[in-house]
Design a protein around this motif. Sequence first.
Motif, PDB file in Angstrom:
ATOM      1  N   VAL A 182       0.835  -1.194   0.000  1.00  0.00           N
ATOM      2  CA  VAL A 182       0.000   0.000   0.000  1.00  0.00           C
ATOM      3  C   VAL A 182       0.872   1.247   0.000  1.00  0.00           C
ATOM      4  O   VAL A 182       1.933   1.288   0.636  1.00  0.00           O
ATOM      5  CB  VAL A 182      -0.912   0.013   1.251  1.00  0.00           C
ATOM      6  N   ALA A 183       0.427   2.264  -0.709  1.00  0.00           N
ATOM      7  CA  ALA A 183       1.032   3.592  -0.632  1.00  0.00           C
ATOM      8  C   ALA A 183       0.003   4.548  -0.042  1.00  0.00           C
ATOM      9  O   ALA A 183      -1.196   4.405  -0.277  1.00  0.00           O
ATOM     10  CB  ALA A 183       1.477   4.071  -2.011  1.00  0.00           C
ATOM     11  N   GLN A 241      -3.901  -4.181  10.487  1.00  0.00           N
ATOM     12  CA  GLN A 241      -2.738  -3.348  10.821  1.00  0.00           C
ATOM     13  C   GLN A 241      -3.027  -1.866  10.625  1.00  0.00           C
ATOM     14  O   GLN A 241      -2.391  -1.034  11.260  1.00  0.00           O
ATOM     15  CB  GLN A 241      -1.534  -3.748   9.968  1.00  0.00           C
ATOM     16  N   LEU A 242      -3.937  -1.554   9.731  1.00  0.00           N
ATOM     17  CA  LEU A 242      -4.278  -0.164   9.464  1.00  0.00           C
ATOM     18  C   LEU A 242      -5.592   0.188  10.147  1.00  0.00           C
ATOM     19  O   LEU A 242      -6.278  -0.663  10.711  1.00  0.00           O
ATOM     20  CB  LEU A 242      -4.398   0.066   7.953  1.00  0.00           C
ATOM     21  N   ASP A 243      -5.945   1.467  10.098  1.00  0.00           N
ATOM     22  CA  ASP A 243      -7.241   1.916  10.586  1.00  0.00           C
ATOM     23  C   ASP A 243      -8.350   1.120   9.893  1.00  0.00           C
ATOM     24  O   ASP A 243      -8.247   0.750   8.714  1.00  0.00           O
ATOM     25  CB  ASP A 243      -7.380   3.415  10.287  1.00  0.00           C
ATOM     26  N   ASP A 247      -8.699  -0.290   6.039  1.00  0.00           N
ATOM     27  CA  ASP A 247      -8.825  -1.709   5.712  1.00  0.00           C
ATOM     28  C   ASP A 247     -10.041  -1.961   4.818  1.00  0.00           C
ATOM     29  O   ASP A 247      -9.967  -2.706   3.833  1.00  0.00           O
ATOM     30  CB  ASP A 247      -8.975  -2.526   7.000  1.00  0.00           C
ATOM     31  N   ALA A 248     -11.156  -1.342   5.182  1.00  0.00           N
ATOM     32  CA  ALA A 248     -12.384  -1.542   4.411  1.00  0.00           C
ATOM     33  C   ALA A 248     -12.224  -1.030   2.986  1.00  0.00           C
ATOM     34  O   ALA A 248     -12.689  -1.657   2.024  1.00  0.00           O
ATOM     35  CB  ALA A 248     -13.549  -0.841   5.104  1.00  0.00           C
ATOM     36  N   ILE A 271      -5.100   6.482  -0.254  1.00  0.00           N
ATOM     37  CA  ILE A 271      -4.330   5.250  -0.351  1.00  0.00           C
ATOM     38  C   ILE A 271      -4.398   4.687  -1.764  1.00  0.00           C
ATOM     39  O   ILE A 271      -5.371   4.881  -2.476  1.00  0.00           O
ATOM     40  CB  ILE A 271      -4.813   4.191   0.660  1.00  0.00           C
ATOM     41  N   MET A 272      -3.329   4.003  -2.130  1.00  0.00           N
ATOM     42  CA  MET A 272      -3.274   3.310  -3.419  1.00  0.00           C
ATOM     43  C   MET A 272      -2.852   1.866  -3.184  1.00  0.00           C
ATOM     44  O   MET A 272      -1.903   1.605  -2.438  1.00  0.00           O
ATOM     45  CB  MET A 272      -2.289   3.980  -4.375  1.00  0.00           C
ATOM     46  N   MET A 273      -3.562   0.947  -3.808  1.00  0.00           N
ATOM     47  CA  MET A 273      -3.178  -0.457  -3.781  1.00  0.00           C
ATOM     48  C   MET A 273      -2.083  -0.677  -4.821  1.00  0.00           C
ATOM     49  O   MET A 273      -2.291  -0.438  -6.020  1.00  0.00           O
ATOM     50  CB  MET A 273      -4.377  -1.340  -4.105  1.00  0.00           C
TER      51      MET A 273
END
Length: 427
Positions: A182-183, A241-243, A247-248, A271-273
Motif C-alpha cells: 500500500v502507498a 494493521q491499518l485503521d 482496511d475496508a 491510499i493506493m493499492m
Amino acid sequence: MIRFTRSLSLLCLCLCCLLAIGSPRQPAFAQDSLAIAAVVNDDVITVLDMSVRTRMVIVSARLEDSPETRTRLASQVLRGLIDERLKLQEAELNGITVPQAAIDERLAQLAAQNNMSVDQFRQVLERNGILVDTLTDQIRAEIAWATLIQRKLQPTVTISDEEVDEALAELQANLGKPEYRVAELYLATDSTNSEDEVRQTAQRLVDQLRQGGDFETLARQFSQSASAANGGDLGWVRPGQLDSDLDAALAGLQPGQVAGPLRTAGGYHIIMMLDRRQTGSTSALDGRVSMKQVFIPVAQDASPAEVEEANAIARSVKTQARSCDDMVRLSNEINPEAHTDLEDLRIGDLPDVLRPIAIDQALDTPSDPIRVETGIGVFMVCERDLPETGLPTRQEISQSLMRERLDILARGYLRDLRRAAFVDVRV
C-alpha cells in the motif's frame, strides 16, 4: 502497524523520473512577483516561491499546467513551504546546518538516476521553468529535518527483544493470509479550524490523481508521513494493521486503484493499492540489484538515421562488454557525462522496462539495447540479492518498529512547531 520498507535515497525527492520531462519551457513566472505569500516567524515566503514550487510539482507529477491545476495545488504547496521553513528554523536552533557538499551530492545522485550530468540536470530544470534553488531548498530542508530527528528523537526510542518477538510471532501466525502493498498520502489536521481546509486539499489531490497525476510524486511532495520519503510506500500490510476504514477501502481496491480521502484519528488519508500477495510468500520485486549502464542520448525529435546510429553504438556495446568494468570503460568512452552506477536498488522501484533484466538477466551479461524517452541504454547486472523468505529478519523488524515510532514522534514534533509559530498567510 509494522512497515517493512527500505528507503531509496536516490528517489527521496519528487523529481526522481526526469526522463519523462520533455515539454518545452513554459512562460517563466509572468504573473509572479516578490509579493509576500506568508511570513513564518522571521522568514518570508514569496509568491514567486509558491509559483516555482508549484511548477516543480506539476512537471514531476505529469499534471497539466493550467490555472485550475495551480489553484487546486496552491494551499498545499504553501503549507509545504511553511513546514520547510519551520523545519529549517528548528534545525538551526539545534545547531544543525546542511553542508553544501551534502546538497551537491544529492543533486549529483538525482542527475545520475536520470542518466545526466549535473549540468544537464540543471538545464532540464531550467527548460521546464524550475529554478534550481527551489530544488536545493527542498533538499536542504529534508536533510536538516532528518538529521534533527536522528539526533534528537532517535536516542529516546528503544525497541526491545520482546517487541521484536511479538511482531515476528504475529507474522508467523498470519502465514498464508492475504496482505497488500500500500502507498499512502497523509494530511494531518492540527485543529478543528483546519478540518475543512485539509479535507478540501485532500479532495483536490484525489482529483489530480484521477486525472492522471503521479501518486509517488504527490506523496513525496505533500504527504506528512515518514513514508513520503518512499513516495508513500508503506510496504506490505495485512488486514487489521491499518485503521479500520482504510482496511475496508483496501478490500475493494485492485492494484493501481486509489481510495480517499478517508478520515482517520489524526487527519486524512489517500491510499493506493500497489500489489497483493499472501503473507510469507516471496516476491522478486523485493530483491536488491546493482547494475551498470551505458547510455546513448537521443533527442525526442531525432531523425530515423540518428536513432539507427545510436542503436548501432548500443549494439557494439552489447558485443564488447564482458564485465561491469567493461561497462564503465565503454560508458566513459561513449558518453563520459553519463553516470554508470545503479547501486543497491529495490527491483520493484525500477522502471517496468528494467525489472525483467534485474530479475532474470545473467550476471555480467549486457542486455539488448533499450529505448527510453531520452535515449538508448544497455544494462548489465553486477550483483543481485533475491529474497529467500517472505518473513523479515529480526533486524528488519526492529528497524521497521523504530521507523514507525520515529514517524509518530516527528509528526508530533512538527505539529508542536506549527502551533508555537507565528504564521501570517497573505494569499
